[in-house]
Every structure is written in C-alpha cells, then in structure tokens.
Design an enzyme around this catalytic site. Structure first.
Site, PDB file in Angstrom:
ATOM      1  N   CYS A  36      10.390  -9.268  -3.566  1.00 46.61           N
ATOM      2  CA  CYS A  36      11.161  -9.601  -4.744  1.00 46.61           C
ATOM      3  C   CYS A  36      12.617  -9.807  -4.346  1.00 46.61           C
ATOM      4  O   CYS A  36      13.105  -9.203  -3.401  1.00 46.61           O
ATOM      5  CB  CYS A  36      11.110  -8.535  -5.834  1.00 46.61           C
ATOM      6  SG  CYS A  36       9.461  -8.097  -6.360  1.00 46.61           S
ATOM      7  N   ARG A  45      11.427 -14.464  -0.932  1.00 44.31           N
ATOM      8  CA  ARG A  45      11.044 -13.056  -1.064  1.00 44.31           C
ATOM      9  C   ARG A  45       9.904 -12.849  -2.057  1.00 44.31           C
ATOM     10  O   ARG A  45       9.401 -11.732  -2.211  1.00 44.31           O
ATOM     11  CB  ARG A  45      12.251 -12.224  -1.515  1.00 44.31           C
ATOM     12  CG  ARG A  45      13.404 -12.265  -0.548  1.00 44.31           C
ATOM     13  CD  ARG A  45      14.578 -11.518  -1.095  1.00 44.31           C
ATOM     14  NE  ARG A  45      14.383 -10.088  -1.052  1.00 44.31           N
ATOM     15  CZ  ARG A  45      14.708  -9.314  -0.029  1.00 44.31           C
ATOM     16  NH1 ARG A  45      15.245  -9.839   1.042  1.00 44.31           N
ATOM     17  NH2 ARG A  45      14.513  -8.022  -0.079  1.00 44.31           N
ATOM     18  N   ASN A  81      13.642  -4.311  -7.191  1.00 38.65           N
ATOM     19  CA  ASN A  81      12.878  -4.683  -5.990  1.00 38.65           C
ATOM     20  C   ASN A  81      12.485  -3.391  -5.299  1.00 38.65           C
ATOM     21  O   ASN A  81      13.359  -2.609  -4.934  1.00 38.65           O
ATOM     22  CB  ASN A  81      13.760  -5.530  -5.058  1.00 38.65           C
ATOM     23  CG  ASN A  81      13.180  -5.621  -3.660  1.00 38.65           C
ATOM     24  OD1 ASN A  81      11.960  -5.681  -3.496  1.00 38.65           O
ATOM     25  ND2 ASN A  81      14.035  -5.625  -2.661  1.00 38.65           N
ATOM     26  N   GLY A  82      11.181  -3.170  -5.143  1.00 37.08           N
ATOM     27  CA  GLY A  82      10.744  -1.938  -4.486  1.00 37.08           C
ATOM     28  C   GLY A  82       9.549  -1.379  -5.216  1.00 37.08           C
ATOM     29  O   GLY A  82       8.836  -2.114  -5.911  1.00 37.08           O
ATOM     30  N   LYS A 130      -1.323 -17.877  11.660  1.00 38.08           N
ATOM     31  CA  LYS A 130      -0.634 -19.046  11.075  1.00 38.08           C
ATOM     32  C   LYS A 130      -1.602 -19.853  10.209  1.00 38.08           C
ATOM     33  O   LYS A 130      -1.279 -20.219   9.095  1.00 38.08           O
ATOM     34  CB  LYS A 130      -0.071 -19.970  12.158  1.00 38.08           C
ATOM     35  CG  LYS A 130       1.162 -19.507  12.896  1.00 38.08           C
ATOM     36  CD  LYS A 130       2.454 -19.483  12.119  1.00 38.08           C
ATOM     37  CE  LYS A 130       2.628 -18.189  11.386  1.00 38.08           C
ATOM     38  NZ  LYS A 130       3.336 -17.115  11.991  1.00 38.08           N
ATOM     39  N   HIS A 161     -19.553 -10.342  22.980  1.00 41.82           N
ATOM     40  CA  HIS A 161     -19.916  -9.016  22.470  1.00 41.82           C
ATOM     41  C   HIS A 161     -20.095  -9.016  20.953  1.00 41.82           C
ATOM     42  O   HIS A 161     -20.051  -7.958  20.341  1.00 41.82           O
ATOM     43  CB  HIS A 161     -18.867  -7.985  22.895  1.00 41.82           C
ATOM     44  CG  HIS A 161     -18.759  -7.857  24.380  1.00 41.82           C
ATOM     45  ND1 HIS A 161     -19.747  -7.299  25.155  1.00 41.82           N
ATOM     46  CD2 HIS A 161     -17.800  -8.275  25.247  1.00 41.82           C
ATOM     47  CE1 HIS A 161     -19.400  -7.351  26.429  1.00 41.82           C
ATOM     48  NE2 HIS A 161     -18.213  -7.950  26.515  1.00 41.82           N
TER      49      HIS A 161
END
Ligand code: M6R
Length: 634
Positions: A2, A27, A106-107, A513, A532
């Site tokens: 955020c 963000r 934000n958090g 990516k 494997h």
C-alpha cells in the site's frame, strides 16, 4: 504494501494526492482512495470529502475529475489487499461513524479483531472487512471526552488522540489522519513502516516513498520508528514513541530519485531490462576503477574492521533477492571459500539455525522495506545481542537499491546497488545489480583470504569489465528473438526451467519471472534433479528451458536436457553455439564466457522471454495481479 500520501498546504490537495499516488502505484493497485478537507474560509469549511474506487488509480482519477474533492488538506491511498477483498468498501480512507475522521494506513494492525469486538460491543457499526477501520473509530473514542468538555478542536488535540491510539495498536503500520474539525492539521504516524515527510514551498507532504515527493520537493525528513508528527501550514512537530519532541535536520533527496518515466518503451519492465548494460557500466565505474591493487580489487565502502574475523556468512532475503543471494552464496563459497548459507527471510524468523560465531548476516532487499527481511534481521541482531559473547555479536550488512529505506535504519552497513528506481513489479535490473554486489564481495573476500590466485582474481575482474558491452549486444538481439519465440507459448500452461551450479538460481529466477507476469505455471529445478520426480511432468506440451553454459557442469546439463528431449518436451537452450547445443529445438545464444560470469548474461533471455510472453498475452506486465513492488506486510 500500500502507498500513502498526504498533503497540507495552500493549493488544492486532490491533484497532488493523485500525482503522488501515481508514483506509489507500484506498492499496490487493488483500489485507491482519497479524502480532502475544505480548509479555506467559506461556508463549507471543514467539509470532509471521501472518494474511493476499486481497481487501479485511473478509476479514482476519473471519479475525482467528475466529482470534486475540494480542500487544501488531504490523504490518499493505493491498496494491496490484506484484510478484505479488493472492493470499494474496503478501499481507504476509512472513516469513523460521524464521517468526520478519515484514516489511510499501510501495514497490518495485528490486534484488530480484539479492537473491533470491543468497539462493536460499544455500538460501533463497521462498514468494511479491513483491519484499518478500527483506527478512525478508536480516534473518535479518544476525541469524545474533548468534545464533551466543549474543548475546541485543534491539531494538538488530534495529535494526542493519535498518540493514544497508536499505543493501543499492535503491528507495523504507517498512517495519516485528517479530522474535518481541524482543517489546518494533518497527523501522521509510523511504526516499522516507511513514511517520509516532504518540506515543500508553502506545503508539507508525507508519503510512503520518495518518488511521491520529488515532483513537489527534494527536502525530506524520513520518520523514525514509533514517531508521530503533526503537520500544519506553519510547520512540523515531531514526537517519538514516548511523546518527547524531536528536532532533526531535514536532508536532500539524491539526484537519482527521479520521477518515474517509461521513455519510449511500452512497459517499465522492458525499459528496465534495456537499462541493464548501463547498470553494469555504472557498477564497473564505481567499484572496479582502474589501478586497484589485486589485494583489494574492488572499491567498497567498508574499512578493515568490517571484514576482520568473519568466518561464515548467512544471507536473508525473499523472492528475486533470494535468487541473487543464491548466486552470491555460490560465489562466496566456491570462489572465495567462505561458508555461506541462504535463507528465506520468512522462514528464518521462526526457524533460525543455532547461533554460530563470527558470522556476517547479509539482508538483501531491493526496496529495503520487505517486512520479512527486516524482521529476520531485527530478530537475528537481538538474539546475538542477548548472547553476550563478543564472538557471537551481531554483524550485519544490507544490500539494497534504496539506501534511504528502513533497512538503513536497521543495519549498520549498507551496500547501495545503485540501479536507480525500478518501477516494474518484476525485478530485473535490480537483480543484476544485486548479483554484481555479490561479485564485489566475493572478489574482496577471495583476495583478503588469499583463497584465489592473483591471476584468478584478475581474470574475474576483467571478465566483469566486459559485461556491460556483452549485455548491450545481448539485450538487443534477445529482445527480437524472444518476441519471435513468445508466440510458441500462446497455449502453454507449464514451463520447466533447468540450470545447475551457479546457473541454478537463474533457472529459479526465470520461473519466477514467468509466473509473476504471465500467470503461466513454471518451476525451476537443478537439472540433475529432474529424474527424481519432475520428469514425470514432461510431455510435448511442456517447454523446457535449459541453461547450459560451458564449465564444470556443461556436459551434465546437456545430458539432462537430452533426458527431457527423450520425453518429447520442447527444448529451448540458453547456451553458446557450441558443440552439443544442437540438441535444442530453439537456441537463445549467449557468448562463451567464463562460467563464473555467466549468470549476469543468462538471466537476460529469461527476462525478455517472460516479458514478451506476458506482453503477447496482453497482460499488465508492470502491475501483475495480486502483487506489489514492496511487500511491507508479513
Ligand atoms: O524488495 P525486495 O527485494 O525485498 O523484494 C523481495 C520480493 O518481494 C521481490 O523480489 C519479488 O519476488 C519480485 N516481485 C520479484 O520480481
């Protein structure tokens, strides 16, 4: 995650907020919102207007252009959903029941459930599923006694309420608060989440990151852990967590912190891939200037005490940064002879190995804000400090692209990778720059420990000097080649990436990516591991991208590729045009370089192929779904 932006000043806040949010959209981009307070003289002084829109910022921008949000005071938010789906009701700002207090955050508020229960028991009705919504209600509860006493609303009153509420909140957060009753006050708070105050001309701003500020000011004051600030048109009052007034001199933003610009590229990611030759050139200029003695072959900003007595290294990182750390660990162990381990920061926090003495802990984080990496570093420093024996003392280094970030306030030594702002959510040029930082460290440790001869050190140094030009050719040729290969992946659902040794992390990075920007399922394996189990996945619909660079495992990788071909997989080689590579159905050719250097080149086809596959599918390459550039939640 955020992004927060806030402003108080003399011009209309909404356009500034939208521009600031545009710079912070990396963000998070699930929803966006803003709240403004009309602060000039007039009939509707003290009116709080709130606008919120689901989806990207452009939705909020069109809303605001149709419906005014007047006022010289405002807060804005761009969201990466944690609590509650990306719906308008969960978009910030959140308001109290009166609609006069608005908050962006934000958090994560870890104790939001308990607080919500308490508030609901007192009759508060919640309108969102977010953790943030408790904050405006708690502030309203703190303000109530003032209002009942008939005390007049002021910035000081709001500040005190926010300080009290901060103490009730658990977790890491940054927040900005406005109150319609105080059109001349903006209160911001930061606890283990970034917030930078900007001192403009006739205005003060505050944002989660500096790109949101550079269009308005270069004078900044990063907030420290636990600080709360009151911003008014007249100035800033800054308080620490104990409520003591702080005085700090603002600093100037570096020249490199510029506004983000795509130039003529279709996407930021493509621009950033193309910037890699320049990134490498800059690194060579800064760290490999001519005339350095072979005993100290790299110019690094550390003195003797930094290196002395280091016996082992542990590296903590997430995502792409962890892949660069794996290349770094290979170099530090195999080239420099220093035992080195790499950990997922998120795992290390809860399952750290027993303490070993004389250990350097390196945190690698492009953003310098990744919550898991910061928390792991904090935890490691704390348990070492508590140990008491000087041999176990905490010794930490942060490798980052954002030297002004929270990381720099946590660790004593910073290695700035200097790649310039990266906007594409998928890391590209910063991955290259992180790897280069590790080449610098490995060469330095090898020279100091004499684990390599002068000739070997010179050879690797010279190899690195050639990388910028090699990258220049590679980026050009592979851009076209990848574009032409991308159509083959139109219906692909799974891709396997193979690499070995120093190129195994590049196979992981190639798979990451592709996953993040094209939403195609992809896995990276050490080539020898295929037999494997993963080989069972192969059939003609599954392309296998195999990195085969001449060196100790070249023949082995070719045999592993052959095993895939025998299962009818489509084989794409990232390899030089050397004997043996004719087994590939398609070749993404690389120059024949020393194996040590090869990851710096082999990553380019991975990045470009992923880019073109995603672009070919018409996806939002720079802002892939569910992701954010800086992951500030645990
Ligand atoms: O800022 P950091 O380097 O700490 O970020 C770590 C990861 O979140 C990041 O590398 C992520 O994996 C990227 N989207 C990769 O392209």
């Amino acid at each position: 995650m955020c992004g927060i932006v806030a402003v108080i000043g003399s011009r209309e806040a909404a356009p500034l907020l939208l521009e600031g949010l545009r710079q912070l959209e990396y963000r998070g981009y699930d929803s966006a919102g803003l709240a403004t307070v009309k602060s000039l003289e007039g009939e509707d002084v003290g009116t709080l207007t709130c606008k919120r829109a689901k989806g990207k910022l452009k939705n909020l921008s069109s809303l605001v252009s149709n419906q005014a949000a007047p006022g010289h005071l405002g807060i804005g938010h761009t969201r990466w959903a944690t609590h509650g789906k990306p719906e308008e009701c969960n978009a910030h700002p959140h308001r109290d029941s009166s609609g006069r207090i608005a908050v962006v955050q934000n958090g994560i508020i870890e104790n939001h459930r308990a607080l919500r229960k308490e508030l609901e028991a007192a009759g508060v009705i919640f309108t969102s599923e977010t953790d943030t919504e408790v904050i405006p209600h708690l502030i309203a509860r703190e303000l109530k006694p003032f209002l009942i006493r008939g005390a007049s609303a002021s910035g000081a009153v709001l500040l005190e309420a926010v300080q009290k509420v901060s103490k009730q909140l658990k977790g890491a957060f940054a927040l900005a608060v406005v109150w319609a009753d105080t059109p001349d006050a903006l209160v911001v708070a930061s606890r283990q989440a970034p917030l930078v105050i900007g001192l403009g001309e006739g205005e003060f701003l505050c944002a989660s990151d500096t790109p949101a500020l550079v269009g308005f000011t270069r004078t900044i004051l990063p907030m420290e852990d636990g600080e709360v600030a009151l911003l008014t048109p007249l100035g800033i009052e800054l308080y620490n967590a104990k409520g003591t007034r702080q005085q700090r001199i603002p600093s100037l933003l570096r020249g490199g912190d510029h506004l983000v610009d795509k130039r003529n590229f279709r996407h930021f990611m493509l621009k950033e891939i193309h910037e890699q030759p320049e990134t490498a050139e800059l690194w060579v200029e800064r760290h490999l200037p001519a005339g350095l003695p072979v005993e100290s072959p790299v110019a690094l900003p550390f003195d003797e005490s930094f290196y002395s007595g280091i016996e082992r290294i542990q590296i903590l990182a997430c995502g792409t940064s962890r892949h660069s750390a794996m290349v770094g660990a290979y170099l530090l162990e195999q080239f420099a002879g220093v035992p080195t381990s790499v950990f997922y920061a998120s795992e290390f926090r809860y399952a750290a190995p027993p303490l070993a003495p004389n250990t350097l802990t390196i945190g690698v984080t492009q953003s310098g804000e990744t919550a898991d990496t910061l928390a792991a570093l904090r935890m490691e420093a704390q348990r070492r400090d508590e140990h008491g024996d000087p041999a176990f003392a905490s010794r930490q280094l942060g490798v980052t692209n954002r030297p002004e970030s929270s990381l720099s306030r946590l660790v004593p030594n910073i290695l700035d990778i200097g790649a310039g702002i990266e906007v594409g959510v998928a890391a590209t040029k910063t991955f290259l720059a992180q790897m280069l930082a590790f080449y610098g460290l490995a060469l330095t440790f090898a020279a100091r420990r004499k684990s390599r001869s002068s000739d070997e050190i010179r050879e690797l140094t010279e190899g690195l000097r050639s990388v910028p030009n090699q990258l220049r050719t590679l980026v050009q040729t592979h851009d076209e080649l990848s574009e032409s290969l991308a159509h083959r992946f139109a219906d692909t659902q799974d891709v396997i990436f193979l690499g070995r040794g120093i190129n195994y992390p590049i196979a992981l990075e190639g798979a990451l990516k592709l996953k993040e920007i094209s939403y195609i399922h992809a896995e990276g394996y050490p080539a020898g591991e295929m037999k494997h189990g993963p080989i069972a996945l192969l059939d003609p619909r599954v392309p296998v991208i195999s990195i085969a660079m001449p060196g100790v495992v070249f023949e082995k990788v070719l045999s592993n590729a052959q095993e895939a071909k025998a299962r009818d997989a489509q084989l794409i080689g990232v390899a030089p045009e050397a004997p043996g590579t004719e087994i590939f159905d398609a070749l993404m050719p690389l120059p024949e370089v020393s194996e040590w250097i090869s990851p710096l080149l082999s990553v380019v086809p991975m990045q470009l192929l992923s880019y073109h596959i995603a672009a070919h599918r018409g996806l939002d390459v720079d802002q892939p779904r569910n992701l954010a550039k800086s992951v500030t939640v645990e």
